[in-house]
Design a protein around this motif. Structure first.
Motif, PDB file in Angstrom:
ATOM      1  N   TRP A  26      14.509 -13.711 -14.227  1.00 43.79           N
ATOM      2  CA  TRP A  26      13.344 -12.805 -14.283  1.00 43.79           C
ATOM      3  C   TRP A  26      13.764 -11.405 -13.847  1.00 43.79           C
ATOM      4  O   TRP A  26      13.459 -10.412 -14.517  1.00 43.79           O
ATOM      5  CB  TRP A  26      12.246 -13.375 -13.368  1.00 43.79           C
ATOM      6  CG  TRP A  26      11.057 -12.482 -13.166  1.00 43.79           C
ATOM      7  CD1 TRP A  26      10.958 -11.444 -12.274  1.00 43.79           C
ATOM      8  CD2 TRP A  26       9.811 -12.523 -13.872  1.00 43.79           C
ATOM      9  NE1 TRP A  26       9.723 -10.853 -12.365  1.00 43.79           N
ATOM     10  CE2 TRP A  26       8.993 -11.496 -13.337  1.00 43.79           C
ATOM     11  CE3 TRP A  26       9.292 -13.334 -14.871  1.00 43.79           C
ATOM     12  CZ2 TRP A  26       7.698 -11.258 -13.778  1.00 43.79           C
ATOM     13  CZ3 TRP A  26       7.999 -13.091 -15.322  1.00 43.79           C
ATOM     14  CH2 TRP A  26       7.215 -12.070 -14.793  1.00 43.79           C
ATOM     15  N   TRP A  42       7.139  -3.135  -1.393  1.00 43.19           N
ATOM     16  CA  TRP A  42       5.774  -3.166  -1.923  1.00 43.19           C
ATOM     17  C   TRP A  42       5.738  -2.778  -3.410  1.00 43.19           C
ATOM     18  O   TRP A  42       4.925  -3.299  -4.178  1.00 43.19           O
ATOM     19  CB  TRP A  42       4.838  -2.282  -1.083  1.00 43.19           C
ATOM     20  CG  TRP A  42       5.099  -0.795  -1.203  1.00 43.19           C
ATOM     21  CD1 TRP A  42       5.877  -0.030  -0.402  1.00 43.19           C
ATOM     22  CD2 TRP A  42       4.583   0.087  -2.210  1.00 43.19           C
ATOM     23  NE1 TRP A  42       5.889   1.275  -0.825  1.00 43.19           N
ATOM     24  CE2 TRP A  42       5.095   1.376  -1.932  1.00 43.19           C
ATOM     25  CE3 TRP A  42       3.746  -0.075  -3.309  1.00 43.19           C
ATOM     26  CZ2 TRP A  42       4.799   2.480  -2.716  1.00 43.19           C
ATOM     27  CZ3 TRP A  42       3.435   1.033  -4.093  1.00 43.19           C
ATOM     28  CH2 TRP A  42       3.972   2.294  -3.793  1.00 43.19           C
ATOM     29  N   GLN A  43       6.662  -1.880  -3.794  1.00 38.74           N
ATOM     30  CA  GLN A  43       6.722  -1.487  -5.219  1.00 38.74           C
ATOM     31  C   GLN A  43       7.167  -2.681  -6.068  1.00 38.74           C
ATOM     32  O   GLN A  43       6.600  -2.955  -7.123  1.00 38.74           O
ATOM     33  CB  GLN A  43       7.719  -0.337  -5.407  1.00 38.74           C
ATOM     34  CG  GLN A  43       7.215   0.991  -4.919  1.00 38.74           C
ATOM     35  CD  GLN A  43       8.277   2.069  -5.053  1.00 38.74           C
ATOM     36  OE1 GLN A  43       9.469   1.813  -4.853  1.00 38.74           O
ATOM     37  NE2 GLN A  43       7.850   3.270  -5.381  1.00 38.74           N
ATOM     38  N   TYR A  44       8.188  -3.368  -5.567  1.00 38.69           N
ATOM     39  CA  TYR A  44       8.722  -4.533  -6.277  1.00 38.69           C
ATOM     40  C   TYR A  44       7.631  -5.596  -6.444  1.00 38.69           C
ATOM     41  O   TYR A  44       7.442  -6.154  -7.536  1.00 38.69           O
ATOM     42  CB  TYR A  44       9.915  -5.086  -5.491  1.00 38.69           C
ATOM     43  CG  TYR A  44      10.510  -6.344  -6.065  1.00 38.69           C
ATOM     44  CD1 TYR A  44      11.325  -6.309  -7.192  1.00 38.69           C
ATOM     45  CD2 TYR A  44      10.263  -7.581  -5.477  1.00 38.69           C
ATOM     46  CE1 TYR A  44      11.874  -7.467  -7.719  1.00 38.69           C
ATOM     47  CE2 TYR A  44      10.815  -8.744  -5.994  1.00 38.69           C
ATOM     48  CZ  TYR A  44      11.611  -8.681  -7.108  1.00 38.69           C
ATOM     49  OH  TYR A  44      12.145  -9.827  -7.640  1.00 38.69           O
ATOM     50  N   ILE A  45       6.875  -5.837  -5.380  1.00 34.59           N
ATOM     51  CA  ILE A  45       5.799  -6.843  -5.428  1.00 34.59           C
ATOM     52  C   ILE A  45       4.703  -6.384  -6.386  1.00 34.59           C
ATOM     53  O   ILE A  45       4.217  -7.164  -7.216  1.00 34.59           O
ATOM     54  CB  ILE A  45       5.238  -7.105  -4.004  1.00 34.59           C
ATOM     55  CG1 ILE A  45       6.317  -7.792  -3.157  1.00 34.59           C
ATOM     56  CG2 ILE A  45       3.971  -7.950  -4.055  1.00 34.59           C
ATOM     57  CD1 ILE A  45       5.982  -7.893  -1.688  1.00 34.59           C
ATOM     58  N   ALA A  46       4.342  -5.110  -6.306  1.00 36.17           N
ATOM     59  CA  ALA A  46       3.260  -4.591  -7.157  1.00 36.17           C
ATOM     60  C   ALA A  46       3.643  -4.681  -8.635  1.00 36.17           C
ATOM     61  O   ALA A  46       2.833  -5.112  -9.474  1.00 36.17           O
ATOM     62  CB  ALA A  46       2.947  -3.149  -6.773  1.00 36.17           C
ATOM     63  N   ASN A  77       5.814  -6.685 -10.011  1.00 34.93           N
ATOM     64  CA  ASN A  77       5.849  -8.090 -10.420  1.00 34.93           C
ATOM     65  C   ASN A  77       4.446  -8.647 -10.634  1.00 34.93           C
ATOM     66  O   ASN A  77       4.211  -9.400 -11.585  1.00 34.93           O
ATOM     67  CB  ASN A  77       6.593  -8.923  -9.378  1.00 34.93           C
ATOM     68  CG  ASN A  77       8.065  -8.972  -9.708  1.00 34.93           C
ATOM     69  OD1 ASN A  77       8.444  -9.402 -10.784  1.00 34.93           O
ATOM     70  ND2 ASN A  77       8.898  -8.489  -8.805  1.00 34.93           N
ATOM     71  N   ALA A  78       3.518  -8.272  -9.748  1.00 36.64           N
ATOM     72  CA  ALA A  78       2.130  -8.724  -9.910  1.00 36.64           C
ATOM     73  C   ALA A  78       1.580  -8.202 -11.233  1.00 36.64           C
ATOM     74  O   ALA A  78       0.921  -8.935 -11.989  1.00 36.64           O
ATOM     75  CB  ALA A  78       1.290  -8.227  -8.739  1.00 36.64           C
ATOM     76  N   PHE A  79       1.873  -6.942 -11.525  1.00 38.26           N
ATOM     77  CA  PHE A  79       1.430  -6.309 -12.777  1.00 38.26           C
ATOM     78  C   PHE A  79       1.996  -7.065 -13.987  1.00 38.26           C
ATOM     79  O   PHE A  79       1.280  -7.385 -14.930  1.00 38.26           O
ATOM     80  CB  PHE A  79       1.913  -4.849 -12.767  1.00 38.26           C
ATOM     81  CG  PHE A  79       1.600  -4.075 -14.021  1.00 38.26           C
ATOM     82  CD1 PHE A  79       0.408  -3.378 -14.147  1.00 38.26           C
ATOM     83  CD2 PHE A  79       2.508  -4.014 -15.081  1.00 38.26           C
ATOM     84  CE1 PHE A  79       0.124  -2.654 -15.297  1.00 38.26           C
ATOM     85  CE2 PHE A  79       2.237  -3.294 -16.226  1.00 38.26           C
ATOM     86  CZ  PHE A  79       1.042  -2.605 -16.330  1.00 38.26           C
ATOM     87  N   ILE A  86       3.310 -10.199 -14.149  1.00 39.23           N
ATOM     88  CA  ILE A  86       2.842 -11.590 -14.258  1.00 39.23           C
ATOM     89  C   ILE A  86       1.405 -11.615 -14.779  1.00 39.23           C
ATOM     90  O   ILE A  86       1.088 -12.361 -15.706  1.00 39.23           O
ATOM     91  CB  ILE A  86       2.958 -12.318 -12.895  1.00 39.23           C
ATOM     92  CG1 ILE A  86       4.433 -12.461 -12.505  1.00 39.23           C
ATOM     93  CG2 ILE A  86       2.290 -13.688 -12.933  1.00 39.23           C
ATOM     94  CD1 ILE A  86       4.673 -12.858 -11.064  1.00 39.23           C
ATOM     95  N   PHE A  87       0.564 -10.772 -14.203  1.00 35.88           N
ATOM     96  CA  PHE A  87      -0.833 -10.751 -14.627  1.00 35.88           C
ATOM     97  C   PHE A  87      -0.952 -10.408 -16.107  1.00 35.88           C
ATOM     98  O   PHE A  87      -1.616 -11.117 -16.870  1.00 35.88           O
ATOM     99  CB  PHE A  87      -1.631  -9.739 -13.790  1.00 35.88           C
ATOM    100  CG  PHE A  87      -3.012  -9.503 -14.339  1.00 35.88           C
ATOM    101  CD1 PHE A  87      -4.005 -10.460 -14.192  1.00 35.88           C
ATOM    102  CD2 PHE A  87      -3.320  -8.337 -15.042  1.00 35.88           C
ATOM    103  CE1 PHE A  87      -5.277 -10.261 -14.727  1.00 35.88           C
ATOM    104  CE2 PHE A  87      -4.579  -8.128 -15.586  1.00 35.88           C
ATOM    105  CZ  PHE A  87      -5.556  -9.090 -15.423  1.00 35.88           C
ATOM    106  N   HIS A  88      -0.273  -9.333 -16.529  1.00 34.98           N
ATOM    107  CA  HIS A  88      -0.432  -8.885 -17.920  1.00 34.98           C
ATOM    108  C   HIS A  88       0.191  -9.856 -18.914  1.00 34.98           C
ATOM    109  O   HIS A  88      -0.352 -10.061 -19.996  1.00 34.98           O
ATOM    110  CB  HIS A  88       0.106  -7.463 -18.092  1.00 34.98           C
ATOM    111  CG  HIS A  88      -0.845  -6.434 -17.583  1.00 34.98           C
ATOM    112  ND1 HIS A  88      -0.817  -5.976 -16.280  1.00 34.98           N
ATOM    113  CD2 HIS A  88      -1.906  -5.820 -18.164  1.00 34.98           C
ATOM    114  CE1 HIS A  88      -1.798  -5.110 -16.107  1.00 34.98           C
ATOM    115  NE2 HIS A  88      -2.468  -4.993 -17.230  1.00 34.98           N
TER     116      HIS A  88
END
Lengths: 406, 201
Positions: A10, B31-35, B37-39, B41-43
């Protein structure tokens, strides 16, 4: 596959830095597609989006209720504002193509594109939808990292060198994912329809008068050929949706996809759809291969532009060094030979004192400086030909002006 | 000197740790990396849910939950080109206009088969629009279309009283030998509109 290896894959896929050349090239083609779409809509702009359009704004809001990113709902409903939106959109799309204020313009283009499409959903084709969705992810991409005015400005300000810095490709991956999805979902819908499975779908489509563009050879309209073509469409859509991710066969699939879309462009009247979709093919091409192809083109075409021009600059001074970097970035056809003064044997008859803190252009008639140097360089570099034209015009008018002044 | 050294060392260590942490997250802050990734995965999941033609109740519930965001942001999409059933009839529409003086005129929408190549490129939206208008699901469009016809410069001057929207179609039929042919043309008036004085303002 373990969770750890999945996470590694990933991260490699979305975050391992790579050249931004494909996404920058996509931005240029995308911008051209948006501009072309707008110009084609221009004659009927007011008919579709004006205050007395075919579908009124209240009707549209009634059919599709709920909040939407739609500038038409917040701006006054008048011809002036509708025309103003067109021009803002066009200028912004042109700036995006050129890579000027890339990020800001990608936002403006997306906002205008989404507004335009939300205003009338009944005139859209798949190509429009693709432009909109790709435009959303383009906002987050490093689209101005190459082939852009922004990059030239950064070089001039000394914030960037000639080398294009690699970037994280996650936004590019989302556009690639969208393109693959177009094909895969198309395939899923088609296999749910009996005419596609039994092979008669294209026979229906090629009997629709409104869709026919150029005449097809009669043997191609034979039911057996059309049946095979229907099944070929299914196979290709599946392959472009799923197998495109396999590196070893990617280019074969892209070439087949290109041929497929060009055939559709010839035979079916769905303007812009094929080009809109094809624009994203560039994202699947490795930057090194793009560079290799470009180098070949440059070597072939470059010879037609005449002798290379040597530019000697003082690398120990900030300004000449930045100028040399800038020229290196603009000179995509390799017409200039940039030489640092401190390197021995590159002076070409230019004395060190002559070129200190300066940029000198070496020609067969001796060194050139100032406006003469600019003119020589502009004549040699194709991207600077507009500058050369302006300088020529200025030179033509100069004697007349000076006579008048005398 | 020694005091200064003591002061700088922890700072250096902190910046070194920061650099190490950044390297772990591909040059991004945590926090950027997490944000991002969340973006992602969600999209990825949301777009798949939105456009895959699966009829499961779970997917339908997800689609309903996603609707406000997708509709607002402009991420809604469907990729059902010519599918599952390709169009199987040549169809177009015309507007029959009745004037107050009893005369009539027929106003035709641009028809692709009658246009030049360049016109086809710029007028293709009319083909798509006609296709939408002819679909009964979009009957709410009909008053707007009739009103727009009445308001056209070449119609308005004649004082239009009624606008009738007429559909004409010819089915593509499969023949016994397996070939396909165009069937005979048929027509019907699918909408009648009484023009009001305010429509012509």
């Amino acid at each position: 596959m373990t969770a750890k290896s999945f996470l590694a894959a990933w991260n490699e896929f979305f975050f391992a830095e790579q050249s931004p050349i494909p996404i920058a090239l996509f931005r240029v083609i995308y911008g051209v597609m948006v501009v072309a779409t707008l110009l084609l809509l221009r004659p009927d702009w007011a008919e579709w989006y004006g205050p007395h359009a075919w579908v009124s704004l209240p009707t549209m809001q009634g059919i599709e209720p709920g909040p939407r990113l739609n500038l038409f709902t917040v701006m006054p409903e008048s011809y002036f504002w509708v025309q103003a939106l067109f021009w803002v959109f066009l200028v912004s799309a042109a700036c995006l193509t050129l890579g000027l204020l890339t990020r800001a313009n990608s936002v403006v283009v997306y906002l205008c594109l989404a507004s335009m499409q939300q205003r009338n959903l009944f005139i859209l084709h798949g190509g429009d939808t693709f432009l909109r969705v790709a435009g959303f992810f383009l906002i987050f991409a490093p689209a101005g990292a190459a082939f852009s005015a922004d990059r030239l400005i950064r070089i001039w300000r000394g914030k960037e060198g000639v080398e294009i810095r690699p970037r994280r490709p996650w936004a590019q991956r989302m556009i690639q994912f969208e393109l693959a999805l177009v094909y895969f979902v198309g395939f899923c819908w088609k296999v749910a329809g009996a005419p596609w499975v039994e092979g008669s779908a294209l026979s229906y489509i090629y009997h629709l008068d409104e869709l026919q563009r150029f005449p097809m050879p009669s043997w191609l309209l034979n039911p057996t050929i059309l049946k095979l073509a229907t099944w070929f469409t299914l196979v290709l859509e599946f392959a472009l949706g799923v197998l495109i991710w396999i590196k070893e066969i990617r280019y074969y699939l892209l070439a087949t996809g290109l041929f497929f879309h060009l055939c559709l462009e010839y035979s079916l009247n769905v303007p812009m759809f094929q080009w809109d979709v094809l624009s994203a093919y560039v994202l699947f091409i490795d930057a090194r291969d793009l560079e290799r192809v470009w180098n070949r083109i440059r070597d072939r075409v470059g010879g037609y532009f005449g002798e290379r021009v040597t530019v000697i600059y003082d690398g120990s001074s900030e300004r000449p060094r930045r100028l040399a970097n800038l020229l290196g970035a603009i000179d995509i056809f390799g017409r200039l030979s940039l030489a640092d003064l401190k390197d021995s044997g590159v002076q070409l008859g230019v004395r060190a004192t002559e070129a200190r803190d300066k940029t000198v252009v070496g020609t067969n008639f001796g060194p050139r400086q100032g406006l003469d140097a600019v003119r020589t360089v502009a004549s040699a570099v194709p991207l600077l030909w507009p500058v050369y034209a302006v300088l020529r015009i200025q030179k033509l008018f100069k004697p007349a002006t000076s006579t008048k002044a005398r | 000197m020694s005091r200064r050294g003591k002061e700088t060392r922890p700072g250096k260590r902190a910046s070194g740790e920061k650099e190490l942490a950044r390297a772990q997250f591909f040059g991004l802050r945590k926090w950027q990396y997490i944000a991002i990734n969340a973006f992602l995965i969600f999209h990825t999941l949301a777009i798949c849910c939105w456009c895959m033609p699966f009829g499961s109740p779970f997917i339908a519930a997800c689609r309903e939950a996603l609707r406000p965001y997708f509709v607002w942001s402009g991420l809604f999409q469907s990729w059902d080109m010519f599918s599952p059933l390709p169009k199987s009839a040549n169809a177009y529409m015309e507007a029959l206009v009745l004037y107050k003086d009893g005369s009539t005129t027929i106003w035709g929408f641009p028809r692709m088969e009658q246009l030049t190549l360049t016109e086809k490129y710029s007028k293709e939206r009319y083909r798509k629009f006609m296709e939408s208008v002819l679909d009964e699901k979009n009957a709410t469009l009909w008053p707007d279309v009739a009103r727009h016809v009445a308001r056209l410069p070449e119609i308005r001057g004649g004082n239009p009283q009624k606008v009738l929207l007429v559909a004409r179609w010819s089915n593509v039929v499969r023949q016994e030998d397996g070939t396909f042919a165009r069937g005979p043309w048929d027509e019907h008036v699918f909408y009648r509109y009484d023009v009001k004085p305010e429509d012509l303002q």
